[in-house]
Design an enzyme around this catalytic site. Structure first.
Site, short mmCIF file in Angstrom:
data_model
loop_
_atom_site.label_atom_id
_atom_site.label_comp_id
_atom_site.label_asym_id
_atom_site.label_seq_id
_atom_site.Cartn_x
_atom_site.Cartn_y
_atom_site.Cartn_z
N ASP A 202 0.71 -1.20 -0.17
CA ASP A 202 0.18 -0.08 0.00
C ASP A 202 0.90 1.22 -0.08
O ASP A 202 2.14 1.24 -0.59
CB ASP A 202 -0.99 0.10 1.24
CG ASP A 202 -2.36 0.86 1.00
OD1 ASP A 202 -2.08 2.00 1.35
OD2 ASP A 202 -3.38 0.02 0.63
N ASP A 203 0.40 2.41 0.68
CA ASP A 203 1.23 3.59 0.51
C ASP A 203 2.23 3.47 1.24
O ASP A 203 2.64 2.60 1.78
CB ASP A 203 0.13 4.53 1.24
CG ASP A 203 0.63 5.84 0.89
OD1 ASP A 203 1.52 6.37 0.05
OD2 ASP A 203 -0.33 6.84 1.13
N ASP B 241 -5.52 5.38 -5.46
CA ASP B 241 -6.39 6.29 -4.46
C ASP B 241 -6.40 7.61 -4.53
O ASP B 241 -5.32 8.50 -4.72
CB ASP B 241 -5.50 6.03 -3.16
CG ASP B 241 -6.24 6.15 -1.74
OD1 ASP B 241 -7.23 6.82 -2.00
OD2 ASP B 241 -5.86 5.67 -0.72
N GLY C 100 -16.33 5.42 -2.87
CA GLY C 100 -17.49 5.40 -3.70
C GLY C 100 -18.37 6.52 -4.30
O GLY C 100 -19.32 6.77 -4.62
N ARG D 75 -13.69 0.76 -4.22
CA ARG D 75 -14.09 0.64 -2.64
C ARG D 75 -15.42 1.44 -2.91
O ARG D 75 -15.59 2.25 -3.56
CB ARG D 75 -13.03 1.65 -2.07
CG ARG D 75 -11.70 1.01 -1.54
CD ARG D 75 -12.00 0.42 -0.29
NE ARG D 75 -12.08 1.66 0.49
CZ ARG D 75 -11.05 2.19 1.32
NH1 ARG D 75 -9.88 1.75 0.81
NH2 ARG D 75 -11.46 3.01 1.97
N ASP E 115 -12.45 4.59 4.86
CA ASP E 115 -11.86 3.35 5.29
C ASP E 115 -12.59 2.77 6.65
O ASP E 115 -13.11 3.27 7.49
CB ASP E 115 -10.14 3.92 6.12
CG ASP E 115 -9.46 4.42 4.91
OD1 ASP E 115 -9.86 4.70 3.82
OD2 ASP E 115 -8.30 4.91 5.11
C1 GLA Z 1 -6.58 6.00 2.24
C2 GLA Z 1 -6.99 4.61 1.65
C3 GLA Z 1 -6.36 3.47 2.55
C4 GLA Z 1 -4.96 3.61 2.57
C5 GLA Z 1 -4.49 4.84 2.68
C6 GLA Z 1 -2.95 5.11 2.47
O1 GLA Z 1 -6.99 6.47 3.30
O2 GLA Z 1 -8.39 4.50 1.77
O3 GLA Z 1 -6.94 2.19 2.43
O4 GLA Z 1 -4.75 3.00 1.26
O5 GLA Z 1 -5.20 6.04 2.23
O6 GLA Z 1 -2.52 6.42 2.99
#
Ligand code: GLA
Length: 676
Positions: A322-323, A409, A466, A483, A487
């Site tokens: 991920d990030d 994202d 969404g 998504r 979160d």
């Molecule tokens: C957003 C996404 C999370 C994650 C973070 C990373 O909040 O919804 O799932 O990927 O960014 O910074």
């Protein structure tokens, strides 16, 4: 008792107050506020949840409790406090984000004593003054202001009690449910071979093919595939099928797994065409456990753990970074980052990811696939370099490195869409509210097009919470999953609000397109500082059952090196996972609500139906279920308990009364198959 068990029993942390400085005033920050349960981050003393000075509308407060909605802090007063006061509000650190809204509540012995009304960022503090005479149990609660918990940074500033006498107050999180110790329902896989996982696999012509036959049973085991099409080859020892198919077409093969005790066979369809992700992607993602602390080493360890734990034998495949893997564009001047310099630079990983291709090769070598993360904006949500204005090049780089999955994202893209200046320093990251549908679609279409141009199958996962009903157009931008919400976090409120609100998107789920209610929150989770999930045992059964019924992507969010038996069993029930991976690709919807019992039905490829009976109340329910018509059932049916993997009844729908005992916040997951 170890801390794992304490959590499991819902007791959470409890701590004693150090002696107050005077008999009259006890500051909230003198209590152990770490015991609070909150929706994101860690509870902070005299600081905000992000670690900044507590600041409400420009006014800085030295003392107080910085938290994040949904937040609950229980304080045992036993009548020793006379009053409570505080200045409350949303901290200025999220001032620019319209999504931040919270509501503060003070509850004494179960009765509401004070509430702030919805508070938004930038508003002056509300002053709370509450008489506590006689109050034994106090709850300080922060709700999400009835939207999501995104950016809900809440401050109880200058919070203090006036007391009748020097007293120690005990704090704790909220024990909501009666304690239930972990219990395992999944029967152990037999020693004889069994081939698990999906029965169909999509690949595009010419793309590198990688599929590992998921099979349980004693090792050594050897594999064979009957009628494997030209272009593909099997490694008989590992069960890995590799190669490439030149032309579109559908191939039905037979997978074979053999060990000393027997042989298993399974029909398997390889569909070479336009569509990939014919069943929801299953794997792991680094965010819910490591967040900004992710490293290549940890990613490798996660891949190893997926193999070592045996989860690979149940169809778990993707290892997604991920990030926080990326640094900047290639530049001699490392102080210049991202879009502040525009030349032709290739995205650079940070020093914790020294070799992206090497990492991808490593994961592929285990028979797994690997994913990556970026943003259509100049910055990711974590402030790393995004793909804005480098989309084509990034897609090419990901393919060159050998990545198989991209989570894309929204993050800072909102600034671009609304005319913000992307080259300005410190671009705010609050892009989560696009209203312009075309503006919301465009950046996803751009990356979708470039991903499709690669000679590699890259699952495209849209992450924009969404917006603009993404389920209606995600397919049109080559998205495979998207998504549908903000979160998730490891609380009942978060999981159940998200999970039980997916029906509107259901008609759009199909092979190649999946609604994504966010990643799994079982096991050791915690966004950089892990703890055992705060979901109860039965809430975890609900979580996995519901996500499988919803045909959701299943991305494990925990530290897989810290699996316990309960979590592992939760993730390796092949009959439950088969509901998620069913080839028909339908998403369950809620067909019936009987009080607190909500019934979800998912049609399966063989004509049977998976049915989840969910108990949303805090008390167990026992019912005799008779209302089968809304479930679409008729005639004679066999009823199979999928968690226990056994037939529990044969019923005649017209006259049946099926006894159901459903734990608090728990589920009964059955499959109904018509008797022919
Ligand atoms: C957003 C996404 C999370 C994650 C973070 C990373 O909040 O919804 O799932 O990927 O960014 O910074």
């Amino acid at each position: 008792m170890n801390s794992r068990l304490l959590f499991a029993l819902g007791l959470s942390l409890a701590a004693l107050l150090p002696s107050p400085t005077s008999a009259e005033t006890v500051w909230l920050d003198q209590l152990d506020v770490r015991a609070a349960i909150q929706g994101w981050g860690t509870p902070q003393k005299n600081k905000t949840v992000d670690g900044n000075p507590l600041t409400l509308d420009g006014k800085v407060f030295k003392r107080g409790f910085g938290t994040h909605a949904e937040s609950v802090l229980n304080i045992k007063l036993d009548g020793a406090a006379k009053s409570f006061s505080a200045s409350v509000g949303v901290d200025d650190e999220v001032k620019k984000n319209p999504a931040s809204s919270v509501e503060f509540f003070v509850i004494g012995d179960g009765k509401p004593l004070w509430k702030s009304g919805v508070k938004r960022a930038g508003e002056a503090a509300s002053v709370c003054e509450v008489d506590l005479t006689g109050v034994k149990a106090l709850v300080l609660k922060v709700g999400d202001g009835d939207d999501s918990i995104d950016y809900d940074h809440a401050d109880w500033a200058d919070a203090k009690f006036e007391t009748a006498s020097t007293k120690t107050f005990v704090t704790s999180g909220e024990p909501l449910l009666p304690p239930v110790a972990p219990y395992i329902l999944t029967p152990a896989a037999p020693a004889t071979p069994r081939i698990n996982g999906a029965s169909v696999f999509g690949v595009r012509p010419g793309s590198p093919f990688l599929f590992t036959i998921p099979a349980t049973g004693n090792r050594p085991m050897t594999f064979a595939v009957q009628k494997l099409p030209r272009g593909l080859k099997l490694d008989a020892q590992t069960g890995q099928i590799t190669g490439a198919l030149e032309k579109s077409g559908e191939f039905t093969v037979t997978l074979v797994a053999k060990n000393k005790l027997g042989t298993a066979k399974k029909k398997f369809r390889i569909v070479c065409g336009d569509t990939i992700a014919l069943t929801p992607p299953m794997g792991w993602n680094s965010w819910n456990c490591f967040a900004g602390e992710v490293t290549a080493e940890r990613v490798k360890q996660a891949a190893n753990a997926l193999v070592k734990s045996g989860l690979i034998n149940h169809g778990w495949t993707y290892i997604n970074v991920d990030d926080f893997w990326q640094n900047h564009r290639d530049s001699k001047d490392a102080t210049l980052q991202g879009p502040t310099r525009l030349p032709t630079g290739e995205i650079q990983p940070n020093s914790r990811f020294p070799d992206m291709k090497g990492l991808a090769d490593y994961v592929h070598g285990l028979g797994l696939k690997i994913g990556l993360y970026s943003s259509p904006g100049p910055w990711t949500c974590g402030g790393c370099a995004g793909s804005w204005q480098y989309e084509r090049q990034d897609a090419q780089t990901y393919a060159k490195w050998g990545f198989d999955y991209l989570k894309y994202d929204w993050c800072s893209y909102g600034e671009i869409a609304s005319g913000g200046d992307p080259s300005a320093k410190n671009i705010p990251l609050w892009g989560k509210t696009a209203t312009n549908q075309a503006g919301a679609i465009y950046p996803y279409a751009v990356m979708g097009k470039f991903l499709r141009e690669q000679n590699r199958d890259i699952v495209y996962s849209l992450c924009q919470y969404g917006m603009a009903d993404v389920w209606k157009w995600g397919d049109s931008v080559a998205g495979n999953c998207w998504r549908t919400t903000g979160d998730i976090t490891d609380t009942w409120r978060s999981m159940s609000t998200i999970g039980f609100r997916q029906d509107q998107a259901a008609p759009f789920a199909k092979p190649g397109n999946w609604n994504d209610p966010d990643m799994l929150i079982v096991g050791e989770v915690g966004w950089g500082r892990t703890h055992p999930t705060r979901l109860s045992v039965d809430e975890q059964y609900t979580h996995i059952s519901l996500w499988c019924l919803l045909a959701s992507p299943l991305l494990i969010g925990c530290d897989m090196e810290k699996f316990d038996d309960f979590t592992l069993n939760l993730l390796s029930n092949d009959e439950v996972l088969a509901v998620d991976q069913d080839a028909l690709g339908k998403q369950a919807v809620c067909v019936l609500k009987q009080g607190d019992v909500w019934v979800y039905v998912k049609e399966l490829a063989d004509g049977s139906r998976a049915v989840g009976f969910f108990n949303r109340s805090v008390k167990p329910v026992e019912i005799s279920f008779k209302d089968f018509a809304p479930l679409g059932l008729s005639g004679k049916q066999t009823v199979r308990d999928l968690w226990r993997q056994k037939e529990v009844a044969k019923i005649k729908v017209a006259t049946a009364a099926l006894p159901l005992t459903i734990p608090a916040h728990g589920v009964v997951l059955y499959q109904f198959t018509k008797v022919k």
